[in-house]
Write a protein that holds these residues in place. Structure first.
Motif, PDB file in Angstrom:
ATOM      1  N   ARG A  64       0.910  -1.420  -0.186  1.00  0.00           N
ATOM      2  CA  ARG A  64      -0.081  -0.378  -0.043  1.00  0.00           C
ATOM      3  C   ARG A  64       0.981   0.748  -0.023  1.00  0.00           C
ATOM      4  O   ARG A  64       1.687   1.106  -0.010  1.00  0.00           O
ATOM      5  CB  ARG A  64      -0.793   0.250   1.039  1.00  0.00           C
ATOM      6  CG  ARG A  64      -0.523  -0.007   2.316  1.00  0.00           C
ATOM      7  CD  ARG A  64      -0.899  -0.085   3.555  1.00  0.00           C
ATOM      8  NE  ARG A  64      -0.716  -0.466   5.004  1.00  0.00           N
ATOM      9  CZ  ARG A  64      -0.516   0.798   5.467  1.00  0.00           C
ATOM     10  NH1 ARG A  64      -0.673   2.224   5.440  1.00  0.00           N
ATOM     11  NH2 ARG A  64       0.396   0.812   7.183  1.00  0.00           N
ATOM     12  N   LYS A  65       0.469   2.700  -0.252  1.00  0.00           N
ATOM     13  CA  LYS A  65       0.743   3.720  -0.268  1.00  0.00           C
ATOM     14  C   LYS A  65       2.269   3.477   0.881  1.00  0.00           C
ATOM     15  O   LYS A  65       3.155   4.140   1.159  1.00  0.00           O
ATOM     16  CB  LYS A  65       0.146   4.968  -0.422  1.00  0.00           C
ATOM     17  CG  LYS A  65      -0.281   4.379  -1.748  1.00  0.00           C
ATOM     18  CD  LYS A  65      -1.330   6.438  -1.902  1.00  0.00           C
ATOM     19  CE  LYS A  65      -2.027   6.373  -2.867  1.00  0.00           C
ATOM     20  NZ  LYS A  65      -2.612   7.633  -2.865  1.00  0.00           N
ATOM     21  N   ASN A  66       1.810   3.280   2.267  1.00  0.00           N
ATOM     22  CA  ASN A  66       2.860   3.415   3.325  1.00  0.00           C
ATOM     23  C   ASN A  66       3.148   2.685   4.073  1.00  0.00           C
ATOM     24  O   ASN A  66       2.520   1.853   5.376  1.00  0.00           O
ATOM     25  CB  ASN A  66       2.148   4.567   4.070  1.00  0.00           C
ATOM     26  CG  ASN A  66       1.961   5.740   3.791  1.00  0.00           C
ATOM     27  OD1 ASN A  66       2.290   6.514   3.401  1.00  0.00           O
ATOM     28  ND2 ASN A  66       0.493   6.224   3.825  1.00  0.00           N
ATOM     29  N   TYR A  85      -7.369  -1.321   3.648  1.00  0.00           N
ATOM     30  CA  TYR A  85      -6.552  -0.024   3.007  1.00  0.00           C
ATOM     31  C   TYR A  85      -7.382   0.537   1.438  1.00  0.00           C
ATOM     32  O   TYR A  85      -6.360   0.610   0.421  1.00  0.00           O
ATOM     33  CB  TYR A  85      -5.116  -0.248   3.201  1.00  0.00           C
ATOM     34  CG  TYR A  85      -4.618  -0.644   4.338  1.00  0.00           C
ATOM     35  CD1 TYR A  85      -4.476   0.683   5.088  1.00  0.00           C
ATOM     36  CD2 TYR A  85      -4.287  -2.110   4.761  1.00  0.00           C
ATOM     37  CE1 TYR A  85      -3.771   0.112   6.355  1.00  0.00           C
ATOM     38  CE2 TYR A  85      -3.648  -1.804   5.968  1.00  0.00           C
ATOM     39  CZ  TYR A  85      -3.979  -1.447   7.384  1.00  0.00           C
ATOM     40  OH  TYR A  85      -3.471  -1.214   7.775  1.00  0.00           O
ATOM     41  N   LYS A  87      -8.458   2.816  -0.166  1.00  0.00           N
ATOM     42  CA  LYS A  87      -7.502   4.723  -0.673  1.00  0.00           C
ATOM     43  C   LYS A  87      -6.331   4.091  -0.832  1.00  0.00           C
ATOM     44  O   LYS A  87      -5.731   5.580  -1.369  1.00  0.00           O
ATOM     45  CB  LYS A  87      -7.835   5.844   0.210  1.00  0.00           C
ATOM     46  CG  LYS A  87      -9.261   5.204   0.627  1.00  0.00           C
ATOM     47  CD  LYS A  87      -9.842   7.271   0.754  1.00  0.00           C
ATOM     48  CE  LYS A  87     -11.605   7.219   0.355  1.00  0.00           C
ATOM     49  NZ  LYS A  87     -12.218   5.808  -0.303  1.00  0.00           N
ATOM     50  N   GLU A  88      -5.141   3.056   0.172  1.00  0.00           N
ATOM     51  CA  GLU A  88      -4.254   2.859   0.199  1.00  0.00           C
ATOM     52  C   GLU A  88      -3.569   1.492  -0.578  1.00  0.00           C
ATOM     53  O   GLU A  88      -2.429   1.806  -1.441  1.00  0.00           O
ATOM     54  CB  GLU A  88      -3.401   3.053   1.374  1.00  0.00           C
ATOM     55  CG  GLU A  88      -3.400   4.152   1.726  1.00  0.00           C
ATOM     56  CD  GLU A  88      -2.934   4.248   3.233  1.00  0.00           C
ATOM     57  OE1 GLU A  88      -1.617   3.600   3.057  1.00  0.00           O
ATOM     58  OE2 GLU A  88      -3.859   4.383   4.536  1.00  0.00           O
ATOM     59  N   VAL A  90      -1.837  -0.676  -2.886  1.00  0.00           N
ATOM     60  CA  VAL A  90      -1.863  -0.820  -4.950  1.00  0.00           C
ATOM     61  C   VAL A  90      -1.353  -1.785  -5.723  1.00  0.00           C
ATOM     62  O   VAL A  90      -2.139  -1.859  -6.436  1.00  0.00           O
ATOM     63  CB  VAL A  90       0.000  -0.165  -4.776  1.00  0.00           C
ATOM     64  CG1 VAL A  90       0.551   0.123  -6.208  1.00  0.00           C
ATOM     65  CG2 VAL A  90      -0.356   1.326  -3.414  1.00  0.00           C
ATOM     66  N   ASN A 112      -4.878   2.430  -7.272  1.00  0.00           N
ATOM     67  CA  ASN A 112      -4.198   2.942  -6.292  1.00  0.00           C
ATOM     68  C   ASN A 112      -2.615   2.516  -6.770  1.00  0.00           C
ATOM     69  O   ASN A 112      -2.447   2.216  -7.484  1.00  0.00           O
ATOM     70  CB  ASN A 112      -3.618   3.128  -4.786  1.00  0.00           C
ATOM     71  CG  ASN A 112      -5.618   3.230  -4.107  1.00  0.00           C
ATOM     72  OD1 ASN A 112      -5.861   3.936  -4.102  1.00  0.00           O
ATOM     73  ND2 ASN A 112      -5.985   2.436  -3.669  1.00  0.00           N
ATOM     74  N   PHE A 114       1.908   3.825  -6.218  1.00  0.00           N
ATOM     75  CA  PHE A 114       2.300   4.701  -4.548  1.00  0.00           C
ATOM     76  C   PHE A 114       2.268   6.128  -4.564  1.00  0.00           C
ATOM     77  O   PHE A 114       2.204   6.758  -3.419  1.00  0.00           O
ATOM     78  CB  PHE A 114       3.916   4.736  -4.948  1.00  0.00           C
ATOM     79  CG  PHE A 114       3.683   2.900  -4.657  1.00  0.00           C
ATOM     80  CD1 PHE A 114       3.733   2.447  -3.208  1.00  0.00           C
ATOM     81  CD2 PHE A 114       4.289   2.212  -5.578  1.00  0.00           C
ATOM     82  CE1 PHE A 114       3.976   1.094  -2.879  1.00  0.00           C
ATOM     83  CE2 PHE A 114       4.177   1.277  -5.145  1.00  0.00           C
ATOM     84  CZ  PHE A 114       4.581   0.325  -3.841  1.00  0.00           C
ATOM     85  N   ASP A 116       0.018   9.570  -6.461  1.00  0.00           N
ATOM     86  CA  ASP A 116      -1.305   9.477  -6.780  1.00  0.00           C
ATOM     87  C   ASP A 116      -1.114  11.244  -7.129  1.00  0.00           C
ATOM     88  O   ASP A 116      -0.597  12.092  -6.526  1.00  0.00           O
ATOM     89  CB  ASP A 116      -1.872   9.764  -6.417  1.00  0.00           C
ATOM     90  CG  ASP A 116      -3.014   8.339  -5.809  1.00  0.00           C
ATOM     91  OD1 ASP A 116      -2.017   7.556  -6.328  1.00  0.00           O
ATOM     92  OD2 ASP A 116      -3.540   7.752  -5.520  1.00  0.00           O
TER      93      ASP A 116
END
Length: 116
Positions: A64-66, A85, A87-88, A90, A112, A114, A116
């Motif tokens: 995910r993004k984080n 997750y 919204k996060e 990937v 998503n 990494f 946006d």
């Protein structure tokens, strides 16, 4: 993307490459995930009572993004990760271990990126 017949060091290289687009949380979590895979495969190989054909494992590695998460065996856990997750999330990969070699393949790509 699919890579087969990898040694642990080669799997680590592929995972590092994949996570290189992420931030330091993704990269840090990836290191933790690689260590977990290494430990689990060492435990599998240490089982003397287990025939070689049964020394196998499957993981789902979700990014995910984080950060990331490593789940064993069930793709439903990767799907739950994506919902948690939404919204996060990937991407998720399936990692298999058999005959002292690894394979990694794309399981799912989510909406998503990494960054946006």
């Amino acid at each position: 993307m699919e890579k087969k017949n990898l040694k642990l060091s080669e799997l680590m290289e592929v995972m590092r490459e994949i996570s290189s687009d992420g931030n330091h949380f993704v990269k840090g979590d990836t290191f933790t995930d690689v260590v977990a895979i290494a430990r689990q495969t060492e435990e599998i190989e240490a089982c003397e009572d287990l025939d070689a054909e049964f020394k196998t494992a499957t993981w789902y590695w979700s990014l995910r993004k984080n950060g990331s998460r490593l789940d064993s065996m069930y793709s439903t856990l990767a799907d739950e990760f994506a919902i948690e997750y939404d919204k996060e999330a990937v991407v998720a990969y399936k990692i298999d271990y058999a005959n002292q070699r690894f394979s990694i393949s794309l399981y799912k790509k989510y909406a998503n990126e990494f960054f946006d």
